[in-house]
Design a protein around this motif. Sequence first.
Motif, mmCIF file in Angstrom:
data_model
loop_
_atom_site.group_PDB
_atom_site.id
_atom_site.type_symbol
_atom_site.label_atom_id
_atom_site.label_comp_id
_atom_site.label_asym_id
_atom_site.label_seq_id
_atom_site.Cartn_x
_atom_site.Cartn_y
_atom_site.Cartn_z
ATOM 1 N N ASN A 1 7.768 8.939 -1.644
ATOM 2 C CA ASN A 1 7.040 8.031 -1.148
ATOM 3 C C ASN A 1 7.145 6.245 -1.451
ATOM 4 O O ASN A 1 6.908 5.920 -2.472
ATOM 5 N N SER B 1 5.281 4.461 1.730
ATOM 6 C CA SER B 1 6.005 5.500 2.277
ATOM 7 C C SER B 1 6.649 5.813 4.274
ATOM 8 O O SER B 1 7.317 6.826 4.659
ATOM 9 N N ALA B 2 6.260 4.564 4.850
ATOM 10 C CA ALA B 2 6.358 4.114 5.767
ATOM 11 C C ALA B 2 8.219 4.279 6.164
ATOM 12 O O ALA B 2 8.749 3.509 5.135
ATOM 13 N N GLU C 1 1.110 3.453 2.181
ATOM 14 C CA GLU C 1 1.440 3.632 3.562
ATOM 15 C C GLU C 1 2.812 2.742 3.691
ATOM 16 O O GLU C 1 3.905 3.021 4.404
ATOM 17 N N THR D 1 0.728 -0.881 0.370
ATOM 18 C CA THR D 1 0.004 0.327 0.086
ATOM 19 C C THR D 1 0.789 1.366 0.079
ATOM 20 O O THR D 1 2.117 0.773 0.151
#
Length: 518
Positions: free
Chosen positions: A448, A373-374, A370, A368
Amino acid sequence: MKKNSDNIKDNDTIEAIVGEVLTEQEAEEKKAAIAKRNDRNLIFGSYITKSNDLIQKTKYSLPRNEQKILFMLLSKIDQKRDTDASKYYTITFSEFSKLTGVNAMDSSYIKYLQETVNSLASRFFWVPNPNGTGYNQMAWILPTVEVNTKDKTIKMQFHPKIWKDIAQLTSNYTSYSIEYLLMMQSTYSMRVYEIILSYDNGDRDYGYNNGLVFEPVTEKILSKFPEKREELKGFKYKRFETDEFKSILSVPPMDEQNRSKSKKKDDPEPKYSRERTLAEKYPTFTAFENNVLKIVKKDINELTDLWFDYVPVRIKGERKYKYLYIFIKYKTKEEMRKVRAFHDSKDPDLEVPRRPRRRNKMAESQATPEMLSAPIPDSILDMTFRNARSIIRAKAEYSELEKLLSAEERNILEDIFTYTSKILTNQKKREQAEETLEALNRIIKDNNGLKTWALGMCSKFKTMFASSTERKSAQYYRTVVYNEIAENTAVTIENGKQWLNWNGTKKTFKLDMFDEGD
């Protein structure tokens, strides 16, 4: 000097105080103002105190996690009651885990903890020697570190020579909340923040106009920077010499370190470590700006109580930027509410699931936004290089790129992932590994993920192979990867973006269509 407003009770956005001799009542009011905040994570809400000389005249660079541990240790000092320089200060395993982002349940946790605190105990900073001919080294803490696995505590002592600069201070000091610093990803951002505060008087106007402290922006300054005229209204400024400003963010040059001592014949030359000065790492202003100043600006503006900006200035007829004008302004209560909300949204999730030994293409393809980009967790530094490679590959969305690249390009990317993962997991070069992880996480945050970086690196290697008649050693290519990550990411990312834009109108990549750039 002090940094605060007269109505401190009504203003809870002030986070730093530059010292003067205070009455007990005034001191208690200042402490109450700093402590006034919502219940937060236990590592937040503390503040540290240093003499301005310790902030302004020392030269050093610590790895990010060691810097955070030092800040936490300094925050344990009770300025009023602690008089014994030999006192042990304690950090719990829980605090260490929250500071470093390492999962306390990992099997390698204790080893990483011991290596980190022992490394901090071996660190030095540099101060001008009395005769003014160079710099002498001093230690932050003593090597008498106690790690108690039963009580889950770490006990450390400060070096007695720095006690006068961190405890029982009554004047010429700066105190500031460590809340903002612990959220920063760059050790340079932490250092610049405390340097700025040490030169600021807060809301008090002592009538200084000698350039020693931040002064209100005047009409003359606004006229000097007409393109920023509206932006800089309400700011304060201070002019630094660019070379001097760079120098306090790293160690002194080797020839200035203990000049009275002769250099031994077998002393190793600094290479790819924090022993290199910023002037050596980033010789041009553009490199310094891309790798330090832009990151500092973003961190301070996003995470702290300050607005921060800068403008480099050259002397007419010269090409070199001689001066660096730095501008600051304290945020309003409304602006600080947004900062608080941002901090609350970034509370780290320290639970790290077990990763599969084998690459799972389906999992990579279903990553995903998220996940992409973590940030990469610090625990990657203690993984096998194969597990680390899987993480890098996933962050680069390799399962998507694999279908679009040629066989040669796929092989190049696989090699780049391997070189990167071996840098990250090299226990003998821990500093280099931490620097690499810090740089990769900045790339991830700004882009990202690592897709554009991976494509840029692929182009770099493809161009390099095309111009060379023979292949070099794996160590050579690992060095190329490290240098590109640490010092040349802007060009790499830009090339990667060009490829992605071009791919929007074509069905396949042709990575050699783009030059590497200067």
